[in-house]
Scaffold this active site. Structure first.
Site, short mmCIF file in Angstrom:
data_model
loop_
_atom_site.label_atom_id
_atom_site.label_comp_id
_atom_site.label_asym_id
_atom_site.label_seq_id
_atom_site.Cartn_x
_atom_site.Cartn_y
_atom_site.Cartn_z
N LYS A 45 2.33 -9.49 -1.42
CA LYS A 45 1.74 -9.50 -2.94
C LYS A 45 1.43 -7.93 -3.68
CE LYS A 45 -3.21 -9.74 -2.87
NZ LYS A 45 -3.56 -8.58 -3.93
N LYS A 66 0.75 -1.29 0.09
CA LYS A 66 0.20 0.05 -0.07
C LYS A 66 1.06 1.25 -0.13
CE LYS A 66 -3.94 -2.28 0.25
NZ LYS A 66 -4.82 -2.31 -0.92
N ASP A 111 -1.02 -5.37 -5.47
CA ASP A 111 -2.46 -5.33 -5.59
C ASP A 111 -2.94 -5.38 -7.04
OD1 ASP A 111 -5.00 -4.80 -4.57
OD2 ASP A 111 -4.17 -2.95 -3.23
N GLU A 112 -4.28 -5.60 -7.28
CA GLU A 112 -4.76 -6.25 -8.38
C GLU A 112 -4.42 -5.14 -9.75
OE1 GLU A 112 -8.07 -3.67 -6.80
OE2 GLU A 112 -6.69 -5.03 -5.91
N LYS A 128 -13.88 -5.34 5.00
CA LYS A 128 -14.79 -4.59 4.40
C LYS A 128 -15.65 -5.09 3.26
CE LYS A 128 -11.07 -3.14 1.25
NZ LYS A 128 -10.27 -2.00 0.70
N HIS A 134 -6.54 -13.54 -7.87
CA HIS A 134 -7.14 -12.44 -7.36
C HIS A 134 -8.64 -12.60 -8.07
CE1 HIS A 134 -8.55 -8.65 -6.25
NE2 HIS A 134 -7.38 -8.34 -5.58
#
Length: 407
Positions: free
Chosen positions: A174, A148, A176-177, A304, A264
């Site tokens: 990993k 992040k 992110d997508e 979330k 993912h």
């Protein structure tokens, strides 16, 4: 044949039949006609003049063999499908049928493949046991993070954040997508620098560490990237399985690259979130497992994401239950996670899970290293049979996390 002719509740499915479960709501016709319409349009269609001229076609017709409320079950003869061709199978049972005017809503709830169709697919190369062997983590949950912010970091900063997460106790890091090979963080450079950081972290911690780099792209480029990962000593790749498509995923798996495939599911909610229409996560998980992913995002219950506990438990079961000779898939929990949620997560998943926290690690008051340590401590606390509050009394990183985040 008319729609109603596809209803046969006396039919006993054969071992070679492919079975689908649908939720259906009719629009202007009876429920039985709607059920027959689903079976007809997803198999041989309807006709009149060919019934006597070509009776062998009737043998290929799907059978609605169960109707309970709005839930119907359909058996499809295996002869309808080409072996080892997932797009063909899904174009039949989950294709044009969703657009029928006579259906107000249609949702594919489940799909069960006969062994004769499973034989055309490789399934996971590693699965749960292979991943644990690779990581040398025989029993405990796998702890991971997502870099992040998801976009914007330059390559050097990306590698530094990964190193800090590994140093603090993460097993996996990993992408992110939506991180691919943007100019600010190009793929090849990111792969080399982050694997260098992995090697450094392994040497300093004495633990195995892995990097899930996102190779998602056009199929040929994706294969090239996967080979590059192998050549550079990588052991994991990540793929956005729905946006790349089943054909690309199958092509990737069929290369037998010596890497774990982390799946993912970006975009799944466009299909899964409406409880009356679309495709549930369970059949998506089944297809992904059959083609051959090793890890799959399945929801969290907490965090979330919107899926309920029954849905997540169903997804977990789909990953791990017996499926011919197909290896089980390691479930992944990801989306709004932080240390306080670990007890609830492990109650749902058990120990066979990858716990991926992004902001729940990097947002720790003392930074990424301490955030990773706090997440690992939360796992250790549950495994030791202690509450987080009790464990936090002697573990400062977890104590700070408990103060910072609230459930």
């Amino acid at each position: 044949m008319k729609y109603i002719d596809f209803i046969n509740t006396a039919y006993k499915p054969k071992k070679t039949d492919l079975l689908c479960t649908f939720y259906v709501e009719p629009e202007g016709i009876t429920l039985k006609e709607a059920a027959g319409g689903v079976a007809a349009e997803s198999s041989v269609g309807t006709w009149t003049e060919l019934t006597t001229e070509k009776p062998y076609i009737k043998k290929l017709a799907a059978h609605v063999y169960s109707i309970e409320g709005n839930v119907i079950k359909i058996a499809y003869p295996i002869e309808l499908f080409e072996e080892a061709n997932m797009p063909n199978i899904l174009s039949s049972v989950a294709g044009n049928v969703f657009g029928l005017k006579a259906l107000k809503n249609l949702r594919l709830l489940d799909i069960q493949f006969p062994n004769d169709l499973l034989a055309g697919f490789k399934g996971p190369q590693y699965g749960i046991s292979g991943i644990r062997k690779l990581l040398k983590v025989p029993k405990r949950p796998i702890v991971g993070t997502i870099i992040k912010p998801k976009l914007g970091l330059k390559t050097g900063d990306h590698a530094r954040v990964a190193y800090e997460a590994w140093l603090g106790g993460c097993d996996v890091v990993k992408d992110d997508e939506n991180l691919s090979s943007q100019k600010f963080n190009p793929f090849d450079e990111r792969l080399i620098k982050t694997l260098e950081a992995r090697d450094k972290a392994q040497e300093e911690t004495g633990e195995r560490k892995v990097y899930m780099i996102n190779i998602t792209a056009e199929t040929n480029l994706m294969l090239k990237r996967a080979q590059n990962v192998v050549d550079q000593g990588g052991e994991y790749i990540m793929v956005d399985i729905l946006t790349t498509g089943w054909s690309a995923l199958q092509t990737l798996r069929d290369q037998n690259f010596k890497v774990v495939i982390h799946a993912h599911r970006a975009g799944h909610a466009a299909l899964t979130k409406n409880q009356l229409h679309g495709i549930a996560m369970k059949p998506i998980a089944s297809v992904a497992r059959i083609i051959g992913v090793d890890q799959l995002h399945v929801g969290t219950v907490v965090g979330k994401m919107s899926e309920t506990k029954p849905e997540v438990l169903e997804n977990i079961s789909t990953c791990k239950s017996e499926l011919g000779k197909i290896n089980p898939v390691l479930p992944v929990a990801s989306g709004g996670l932080y240390p306080q949620l670990v007890p609830a997560l492990l109650e749902t998943f058990g120990n066979d899970v990858v716990l991926q926290a992004g902001g729940g690690i990097h947002g720790h008051p003392e930074g990424t290293v301490k955030g990773a340590t706090a997440m690992r401590q939360a796992v250790d606390a549950v495994l030791a049979g202690k509450t987080l509050d009790e464990y936090a009394k002697s573990h400062r990183e977890l104590s700070l996390a408990l103060e910072h985040w609230t459930t």
